[in-house]
Design a protein around this motif. Sequence first.
Motif, PDB file in Angstrom:
ATOM      1  N   LEU A  90      -8.967  -0.689  -8.300  1.00 28.01           N
ATOM      2  CA  LEU A  90      -8.838  -0.042  -9.599  1.00 28.01           C
ATOM      3  C   LEU A  90      -8.569   1.451  -9.436  1.00 28.01           C
ATOM      4  N   VAL A  91      -9.354   2.104  -8.598  1.00 29.73           N
ATOM      5  CA  VAL A  91      -9.194   3.545  -8.395  1.00 29.73           C
ATOM      6  C   VAL A  91      -7.812   3.852  -7.836  1.00 29.73           C
ATOM      7  N   LEU A  92      -7.379   3.076  -6.846  1.00 31.59           N
ATOM      8  CA  LEU A  92      -6.072   3.307  -6.250  1.00 31.59           C
ATOM      9  C   LEU A  92      -4.957   3.091  -7.270  1.00 31.59           C
ATOM     10  N   ALA A  93      -5.096   2.087  -8.123  1.00 32.99           N
ATOM     11  CA  ALA A  93      -4.089   1.831  -9.154  1.00 32.99           C
ATOM     12  C   ALA A  93      -3.984   3.016 -10.110  1.00 32.99           C
ATOM     13  N   ILE A  94      -5.117   3.560 -10.514  1.00 33.75           N
ATOM     14  CA  ILE A  94      -5.106   4.723 -11.410  1.00 33.75           C
ATOM     15  C   ILE A  94      -4.405   5.901 -10.742  1.00 33.75           C
ATOM     16  N   LEU A  95      -4.745   6.149  -9.488  1.00 29.84           N
ATOM     17  CA  LEU A  95      -4.155   7.272  -8.764  1.00 29.84           C
ATOM     18  C   LEU A  95      -2.635   7.101  -8.625  1.00 29.84           C
ATOM     19  N   GLN A  96      -2.190   5.914  -8.273  1.00 33.12           N
ATOM     20  CA  GLN A  96      -0.762   5.714  -8.018  1.00 33.12           C
ATOM     21  C   GLN A  96       0.052   5.714  -9.308  1.00 33.12           C
ATOM     22  N   VAL A  97      -0.473   5.128 -10.364  1.00 31.61           N
ATOM     23  CA  VAL A  97       0.206   5.243 -11.663  1.00 31.61           C
ATOM     24  C   VAL A  97       0.224   6.708 -12.093  1.00 31.61           C
ATOM     25  N   GLY A  98      -0.811   7.431 -11.708  1.00 28.99           N
ATOM     26  CA  GLY A  98      -0.907   8.854 -12.029  1.00 28.99           C
ATOM     27  C   GLY A  98      -0.131   9.763 -11.097  1.00 28.99           C
ATOM     28  N   GLY A  99       0.720   9.215 -10.245  1.00 29.62           N
ATOM     29  CA  GLY A  99       1.619  10.025  -9.448  1.00 29.62           C
ATOM     30  C   GLY A  99       1.237  10.239  -8.009  1.00 29.62           C
ATOM     31  N   HIS A 100       0.080   9.740  -7.583  1.00 24.98           N
ATOM     32  CA  HIS A 100      -0.281   9.853  -6.171  1.00 24.98           C
ATOM     33  C   HIS A 100       0.627   8.925  -5.373  1.00 24.98           C
ATOM     34  N   PRO A 101       1.211   9.375  -4.258  1.00 26.37           N
ATOM     35  CA  PRO A 101       2.227   8.573  -3.565  1.00 26.37           C
ATOM     36  C   PRO A 101       1.684   7.269  -2.985  1.00 26.37           C
ATOM     37  N   VAL A 102       2.547   6.254  -3.012  1.00 25.64           N
ATOM     38  CA  VAL A 102       2.251   4.984  -2.365  1.00 25.64           C
ATOM     39  C   VAL A 102       2.426   5.155  -0.858  1.00 25.64           C
ATOM     40  N   ILE A 103       1.434   4.720  -0.098  1.00 22.02           N
ATOM     41  CA  ILE A 103       1.498   4.828   1.357  1.00 22.02           C
ATOM     42  C   ILE A 103       1.949   3.493   1.938  1.00 22.02           C
ATOM     43  N   ALA A 104       3.186   3.458   2.379  1.00 25.52           N
ATOM     44  CA  ALA A 104       3.752   2.268   3.040  1.00 25.52           C
ATOM     45  C   ALA A 104       4.938   2.737   3.864  1.00 25.52           C
ATOM     46  N   ASP A 105       5.359   1.911   4.828  1.00 28.02           N
ATOM     47  CA  ASP A 105       6.483   2.342   5.655  1.00 28.02           C
ATOM     48  C   ASP A 105       7.773   2.338   4.832  1.00 28.02           C
ATOM     49  N   ARG A 106       8.706   3.180   5.256  1.00 30.79           N
ATOM     50  CA  ARG A 106       9.935   3.417   4.480  1.00 30.79           C
ATOM     51  C   ARG A 106      10.755   2.151   4.294  1.00 30.79           C
ATOM     52  N   THR A 107      10.820   1.311   5.313  1.00 30.38           N
ATOM     53  CA  THR A 107      11.593   0.074   5.210  1.00 30.38           C
ATOM     54  C   THR A 107      11.041  -0.838   4.126  1.00 30.38           C
ATOM     55  N   THR A 108       9.725  -0.970   4.090  1.00 29.98           N
ATOM     56  CA  THR A 108       9.089  -1.820   3.083  1.00 29.98           C
ATOM     57  C   THR A 108       9.339  -1.277   1.683  1.00 29.98           C
ATOM     58  N   ILE A 109       9.197   0.027   1.506  1.00 30.11           N
ATOM     59  CA  ILE A 109       9.432   0.636   0.190  1.00 30.11           C
ATOM     60  C   ILE A 109      10.866   0.395  -0.263  1.00 30.11           C
ATOM     61  N   GLU A 110      11.825   0.538   0.637  1.00 34.21           N
ATOM     62  CA  GLU A 110      13.225   0.322   0.283  1.00 34.21           C
ATOM     63  C   GLU A 110      13.496  -1.141  -0.041  1.00 34.21           C
ATOM     64  N   GLN A 111      12.848  -2.065   0.669  1.00 29.37           N
ATOM     65  CA  GLN A 111      13.002  -3.482   0.357  1.00 29.37           C
ATOM     66  C   GLN A 111      12.543  -3.765  -1.077  1.00 29.37           C
ATOM     67  N   ILE A 112      11.430  -3.186  -1.442  1.00 29.56           N
ATOM     68  CA  ILE A 112      10.881  -3.412  -2.784  1.00 29.56           C
ATOM     69  C   ILE A 112      11.776  -2.787  -3.843  1.00 29.56           C
ATOM     70  N   ARG A 113      12.292  -1.607  -3.572  1.00 27.49           N
ATOM     71  CA  ARG A 113      13.157  -0.930  -4.540  1.00 27.49           C
ATOM     72  C   ARG A 113      14.456  -1.681  -4.792  1.00 27.49           C
ATOM     73  N   THR A 114      14.941  -2.426  -3.792  1.00 29.52           N
ATOM     74  CA  THR A 114      16.221  -3.121  -3.940  1.00 29.52           C
ATOM     75  C   THR A 114      16.120  -4.407  -4.749  1.00 29.52           C
ATOM     76  N   LEU A 115      14.916  -4.870  -5.047  1.00 28.72           N
ATOM     77  CA  LEU A 115      14.756  -6.116  -5.800  1.00 28.72           C
ATOM     78  C   LEU A 115      15.342  -5.948  -7.201  1.00 28.72           C
TER      79      LEU A 115
END
Length: 212
Positions: A90-115
């Motif tokens: 819950l806390v992490l969801a609030i932070l990330q919706v509130g603009g705190h960056p998602v911590i994941a490797d760049r390849t994974t983030i790009e895979q998700i963005r391309t969906l």
Amino acid sequence: MLNTSLRSQLQTYLRNIRRPVEMIVSQGGGQTSHEMLTMLNEIASLTDLVTVIEEQQGDERKPSFSIRQPGAKAGIQFAATPTGPEFSSLVLAILQVGGHPVIADRTTIEQIRTLERDYYFETYISLSCGSCVDVVQALNMMTVINPRIHNITIDGGIFQSEVSARDISVVPTIYMNGEIFGEGRGSIAELAAKLLDIEMTMRAALRAAGRP
């Protein structure tokens, strides 16, 4: 519900919020609903950037709440009062919706963005399940990266009729667009790769059929 030590820690974490966050609550009545609203109001009292809004329509599961930026579509929803291990989700969801960056490797983030298609996940958990936390947080992070993804975390202890109807015996159990997607532990990289594989297969099938 939050003791003094936890409130102090939480207030420190919430300083990482960069933009306003709304928690939209759909109450169902009863003690569970009261506990959910009480906890969310306590969290909101620790920062001016988080607001709790009560709404009585639109959600099939009550009590539940969603987390969103003002005016935006909510991608993260809880049909649960996330205590125990899931409080961190819950806390992490609030932070990330509130603009705190998602911590994941760049390849994974790009895979998700391309969906390119819409994905609606239903994640059944138990509040005592340690392995559920990783899955919930991974799917929630995916919703922040790509607004076409939605995840609702469902406490099987509250919605026992659903658990029985779907014959769920393992947590976490994930449904995607109404169909079983997976069971047990999974990282954001594993879940994203599986989802990308499904989408690529679907694209290939549509091209073979002469459809876009």
